[in-house]
Design an enzyme around this catalytic site. Sequence first.
Site, PDB file in Angstrom:
ATOM      1  N   ASP A 281       0.836  -1.290  -0.006  1.00 58.53           N
ATOM      2  CA  ASP A 281      -0.001   0.030   0.059  1.00 58.53           C
ATOM      3  C   ASP A 281       0.851   1.259   0.171  1.00 58.53           C
ATOM      4  OD1 ASP A 281      -2.123   1.689   0.113  1.00 58.53           O
ATOM      5  OD2 ASP A 281      -2.978   0.654   1.983  1.00 58.53           O
TER       6      ASP A 281
HETATM    7  C1  BGC Z   1      -4.826   3.204   0.180  1.00 57.67           C
HETATM    8  C2  BGC Z   1      -5.214   2.434  -1.050  1.00 57.67           C
HETATM    9  C3  BGC Z   1      -4.912   2.926  -2.244  1.00 57.67           C
HETATM   10  C4  BGC Z   1      -3.762   3.805  -2.381  1.00 57.67           C
HETATM   11  C5  BGC Z   1      -3.487   4.505  -3.743  1.00 57.67           C
HETATM   12  C6  BGC Z   1      -3.765   4.211  -0.047  1.00 57.67           C
HETATM   13  O1  BGC Z   1      -4.100   5.210   1.186  1.00 57.67           O
HETATM   14  O2  BGC Z   1      -5.208   2.605   1.341  1.00 57.67           O
HETATM   15  O3  BGC Z   1      -6.389   1.565  -0.854  1.00 57.67           O
HETATM   16  O4  BGC Z   1      -4.784   1.932  -3.367  1.00 57.67           O
HETATM   17  O5  BGC Z   1      -3.730   4.859  -1.056  1.00 57.67           O
HETATM   18  O6  BGC Z   1      -4.262   5.676  -3.969  1.00 57.67           O
END
Ligand code: BGC
Length: 740
Positions: A281
């Site tokens: 993530d």
């Molecule tokens: C989220 C993810 C997301 C990523 C990119 C993160 O803060 O937890 O689910 O895919 O950001 O936007």
Amino acid sequence: MDLSRKQYRFIIIVTTLFYLPVPAFAQSGYKSKTVQKFDVNKIYRQLTMDEKVRLLSGIQANPELSGGLPTLSGSGVAGYSTPIPRLGIPSLSFADGSSGIRISIGKIPDTAKIPYTTQLPSPTLLASSWDTKLMYQAGRLLGNEAKAYGIDIVLAPAINIQRNPLGGRNYEYYSEDPLLTGKLAAAMINGIQENGTGASVKHFAANNQETNRRTINAVIEEQTLREIYLKGFEIAVKESHPQTIMTSYNKLNGVYTSESSYLLNGILRKEWGFKGLVLTDWYSGSDPVKQAEAGNDLLMPGKPGQNELLLKAIERGRLDTNAINRNVKRMLQLIALHQQKAKAAVVYPDLDAHAQFARRAAAESMVLLKNKNHALPAAPQKIALFGVSAYTNNNDLLASTAFNPKYAKTLAQGLIGAGFTYNTGLQKQYIDYVAAQMAIKRQNNVQGFVSNAIPEMELSTALIDQELTNSNLAIISIGRAAIKGTDRKQEDDFNLSDTELNLIKAVSTKAHAQNKKLVVILNIAGVIETATWRDWTDAILLTWQPGLYGGSAVADIVTGAVNPSGKLPVTFPINYSDVPSAESFAASTRIDATESVYSDSSYVGYRYYSAFHKMSAYPFGFGLSYTTFSIKNLRVKRLVSNKKIQVTVNVRNTGAIAGKEVVQLYVAGAGKDSIMVELKAFAKTKFLLPNGEQRIDLMLKASYLSKDNDNALRRDDQRYFTIKVGNALSELKLKAVVTI
Ligand code: BGC
């Protein structure tokens, strides 16, 4: 040369436009530099160690290699992997997509077209369909739009368990049940990947709260972990082979999931046979060396300094080059998959058809919770329409800004479109009120539109009286939004505010005194309290967050153009204190909490309420229809060869209106202990006309019943299981006993 003020302003605007985040399709020129045949082995042999390390992180760790790709995420694409132009290795683009592809608006080069995307119903609403076919179609829509706009990997679906109603990101997750989650996710992933676009199932694993989401340590005993928090991922991996998996931010039993070899090399790859790529993530974990070793192949979106750390660790012998080589091969294999896809022609999405699908998907997934004396459906008529969220769009706040505004329909607009009328004076009061509240929020620097953060507007009894005298039906919309990064609270969120309760009570009293009915619409991101006020209403329709076209979808249910067939994917408790994780969740979401102890073990949601005979306001699996169905004639057949049990029933529409029904199969005695009842199979019927009948075959894997399987920990030999079938957990009228 002196510039006039006007010229100067023009230059500023043009310059600003150039620096907006560039959508992925604009990078297609970059992609055309790639080699025709992408020979993984040959390319692998030519990579230097420095290039290998670069390949394993997003371009934000390698700005000098970005080749014009935007190095900052924002409202645009979430990230890019690092290209290696010397060897013709292109960049892959990653965009969020839980309820629509999240990119920024621009113009597609050489065309006049705008890359509008479709906002689907929120994932929790889609999951309320209990319909794998619908999920597959929603996935295909996402894959189609992703491909048209040059997105390689859609960062969806998000499938963590909704452990507690206050979980701030529940709206992006499917259910409190892992089987429902896993089956729906597999269908969604199969849809996304059908055209070669990749899915990224996330957040692996145990990301069940938002407070301190980047560091919290989820403490979960192994059986619970496997039965509840990993099971959905396991089903998705085995039944749909996602191209990628995203690890979560949190720690699991003391170790960041992105640094856990036990989870990634062990459970995911060795036990489940996952062959794809694992990515982090965004900016997660603390040690890139541990992440690389654990088999978290790609570090996203890339942090400055990350590559240097990895190279130093390799130099000093602290990081095995075999781990890097293994991860690089997986990365190259993923890129190779996308090179094949690149050859197919890209077609601009059929946005009209997609909007129609979004509307149908929303309507078919909504859950009718109450319908006293057939209050619904209601023919178009003059209504008294109350509630801030009736006049505003309360949808998934993570959604892209690129949604086609042509299809934006609030509840009020949807009802007008269906032929209802209401007092535009009241509408103006609401709109002015929302504008004033938003101005206050802006002044206080509160970001984003959160309609539940706007307190419900106080109305005088005289005004309510007058509205009802001038109309034939009352509709109140109760709105709740939520956003990642924050958990919800009990006061004025799970529980209704005093203003909301007063509004429902006052409208109910006036309406019933005049022999008129009251319908409440729940336009909510997460579960709320209903037991206090539900008796004051005639009908309650749960629409969750229905997407941009949601107002029309609600109108479809209200008029009866669509017969509701959604079922609850979560339990609605009577009080927050009834929730099995009420106390442990509250402790883990204190601002200084570092740990979240899952003391509720496997007793999550209905597993708890049913085992301990605890009443809920609306049970898991519950949902009404405008017609009635009978489910009869349970037959059990053992298919020895492939270790399956086939359970067959006949479903008949016994009412006067066509509709669909969900058949749910639960097993007692297969879970943590003999009192636990668990969902083990489900199916939705086709559209059944009055008197129409359909035979439904449910396949039950014998391994779902035996405790010596599927990596479940060994327990006493228990060989008798009761199968229960019905159309809700509270309506399981058919029973059979099977032995293993
Ligand atoms: C989220 C993810 C997301 C990523 C990119 C993160 O803060 O937890 O689910 O895919 O950001 O936007």
